[in-house]
Design a protein around this motif. Structure first.
Motif, mmCIF file in Angstrom:
data_model
loop_
_atom_site.group_PDB
_atom_site.id
_atom_site.type_symbol
_atom_site.label_atom_id
_atom_site.label_comp_id
_atom_site.label_asym_id
_atom_site.label_seq_id
_atom_site.Cartn_x
_atom_site.Cartn_y
_atom_site.Cartn_z
ATOM 1 N N ASN A 1 -3.949 10.765 -2.407
ATOM 2 C CA ASN A 1 -3.925 9.602 -3.299
ATOM 3 C C ASN A 1 -3.573 8.337 -2.532
ATOM 4 O O ASN A 1 -2.860 8.389 -1.529
ATOM 5 N N GLU A 2 -4.099 7.214 -3.028
ATOM 6 C CA GLU A 2 -3.837 5.907 -2.439
ATOM 7 C C GLU A 2 -3.556 4.903 -3.555
ATOM 8 O O GLU A 2 -4.171 4.971 -4.632
ATOM 9 N N LYS A 3 -2.651 3.977 -3.283
ATOM 10 C CA LYS A 3 -2.334 2.920 -4.232
ATOM 11 C C LYS A 3 -2.206 1.591 -3.505
ATOM 12 O O LYS A 3 -1.701 1.545 -2.377
ATOM 13 N N GLU A 4 -2.649 0.523 -4.150
ATOM 14 C CA GLU A 4 -2.468 -0.836 -3.640
ATOM 15 C C GLU A 4 -1.805 -1.675 -4.717
ATOM 16 O O GLU A 4 -2.013 -1.437 -5.918
ATOM 17 N N TYR A 5 -1.027 -2.665 -4.267
ATOM 18 C CA TYR A 5 -0.249 -3.472 -5.204
ATOM 19 C C TYR A 5 -0.503 -4.960 -4.992
ATOM 20 O O TYR A 5 -0.764 -5.415 -3.871
ATOM 21 N N SER B 1 -4.724 -0.983 -7.574
ATOM 22 C CA SER B 1 -5.728 0.093 -7.588
ATOM 23 C C SER B 1 -5.074 1.407 -7.245
ATOM 24 O O SER B 1 -4.008 1.454 -6.611
ATOM 25 N N GLU B 2 -5.729 2.479 -7.686
ATOM 26 C CA GLU B 2 -5.255 3.822 -7.359
ATOM 27 C C GLU B 2 -6.449 4.753 -7.226
ATOM 28 O O GLU B 2 -7.443 4.624 -7.941
ATOM 29 N N LYS C 1 0.835 -1.204 0.000
ATOM 30 C CA LYS C 1 0.000 0.000 0.000
ATOM 31 C C LYS C 1 0.870 1.254 0.000
ATOM 32 O O LYS C 1 1.986 1.259 0.515
ATOM 33 N N GLU D 1 -10.836 6.910 -9.558
ATOM 34 C CA GLU D 1 -10.450 5.617 -8.994
ATOM 35 C C GLU D 1 -10.328 4.602 -10.128
ATOM 36 O O GLU D 1 -11.224 4.482 -10.967
ATOM 37 N N LEU E 1 0.526 -2.775 -10.052
ATOM 38 C CA LEU E 1 -0.465 -1.879 -9.465
ATOM 39 C C LEU E 1 -1.842 -2.530 -9.478
ATOM 40 O O LEU E 1 -2.303 -2.995 -10.513
ATOM 41 N N ASN F 1 -7.255 8.994 -6.584
ATOM 42 C CA ASN F 1 -6.808 10.382 -6.456
ATOM 43 C C ASN F 1 -8.012 11.252 -6.146
ATOM 44 O O ASN F 1 -9.036 11.193 -6.834
#
Length: 361
Positions: free
Chosen positions: A290-294, A302-303, A271, A314, A300, A305
């Motif tokens: 912003n958030e990102k998950e891997y 999800s992202e 994350k 999203e 990647l 903003n």
């Protein structure tokens, strides 16, 4: 209303020609306190001691002189409690402190807590070297310092109560420019931090700071280039786990602040969360989150903003990096899209924030 009266005069001789001591009483009725100035003299008439009693207790500054008029000691009292003492002659205690028998010019200084315990002891010699000990209110030694001063260099060492080296600092001074090298240590001897810093008239500061875990791995790092004269500032702060992964990042670039937090599982990034804001009027105003998950593979997943106005985008992805779902929220509408694994559009839904919607399949 103030009134002064000379009282309690004592003399060296029976003829009362050679004054030994006297007290000058000052009554301040509006302040509800009485101050007595105390003076004591040598037989040659030179002042020996000068101080004040405030409502019967030693207060303020007390000065002690030689018979030639040279000031040798200064004390400071509050309500009868000695808080500070400076001795301008190196005495036996100071010699023992340095463990030598040479004669030096300088001063010995003590400060005190309100419980009358010594808070610190300091010896300064000719401006070339000094030593200091600092104590707790319970009387335990907290740390000690040794300082050496040369024409353009200062060397400072601090020690734990155990005597182990805690900090060493070397500063080279060239006019308004100061170049510093600082190292700090754990009490067990391992390197705790190291700092390289350059400053010029407080208008320009450049520094590089590294902090370490006791096991030796890099824990934190800071780089700064601060030009206050030209109003250009840049800093980057990083934090690491013991595997060397960045867990926190903070970049401040001329008022624009970017912060990121990273999470890992088995040393793999899972994350990432970030905030972009601007520094204005003493506050950081958030502009973008912003958030990102891997995936475990590192791809990647999800992202998201989100702006300060509430607008957001999203996206969700497959492990093959194909877009599976997207959601865009605008000022007055929301657009959602789904995709097949091949990447082709599967469905689209547009709806206004009033509730009306049109679905296209």
């Amino acid at each position: 209303m103030e009134e002064k009266t000379i009282t309690n005069q004592e003399y060296y001789d029976s003829e009362k020609k050679i004054l030994k001591s006297e007290q000058i009483l000052t009554k301040e009725y509006d302040g509800y306190e009485a101050i007595e100035e105390y003076r004591e003299y040598f037989e040659n008439g030179q002042l020996k001691i000068k101080g004040e009693y405030v409502t019967g207790q030693k207060g303020n500054e007390w000065l002690y002189y030689k018979d030639d008029g040279t000031l040798i000691e200064k004390e400071h009292y509050i309500e009868g409690i000695l808080l500070e003492r400076e001795n301008y002659e190196i005495n036996d205690k100071a010699k023992e402190y340095f463990n030598d028998q040479e004669e030096y010019k300088g001063f010995y200084k003590e400060t005190y807590y309100y419980n009358k315990r010594v808070a610190s002891e300091e010896i300064n010699l000719d401006g070339k070297r000094s030593k200091k000990k600092v104590y707790s209110e319970e009387g335990e030694l907290l740390y000690s310092e040794e300082n050496k001063y040369e024409e353009n260099k200062v060397i400072q060492n601090r020690y734990y109560a155990s005597g182990k080296l805690e900090k060493e600092r070397e500063a080279i001074i060239d006019g308004d420019n100061v170049t510093e090298r600082i190292k700090e240590y754990y009490e067990t001897g391992e390197l705790r931090s190291e700092t390289d810093r350059f400053s010029s008239s407080r208008d320009l500061i450049k520094e590089n700071i590294k902090e370490y875990y006791i096991s030796g791995e890099l824990e934190k790092e800071r780089k700064a280039d601060l030009n206050y004269k030209d109003k250009k500032t840049y800093t980057i702060d990083l934090e690491y786990d013991k595997s060397g992964n960045v867990t926190y990042e903070r970049i401040l670039d001329n008022g624009k602040l970017n912060q990121k937090v990273f999470e890992y599982e088995a040393d793999k990034l899972t994350k990432e969360r970030g905030i972009t804001s601007y520094y204005k009027d003493g506050n950081h105003n958030i502009e973008v989150e912003n958030e990102k998950e891997y995936y475990e593979s590192g791809q990647l997943k999800s992202e998201l903003n989100r702006s300060k106005t509430g607008e957001s985008i999203e996206n969700n992805y497959s492990e093959l990096e194909k877009l599976l779902y997207s959601r865009e929220e605008k000022e007055d509408e929301i657009i959602e899209k789904e995709y097949y694994k091949s990447g082709k559009l599967k469905s689209e839904l547009n709806r206004s924030k009033t509730g009306e919607s049109i679905e296209n399949n």
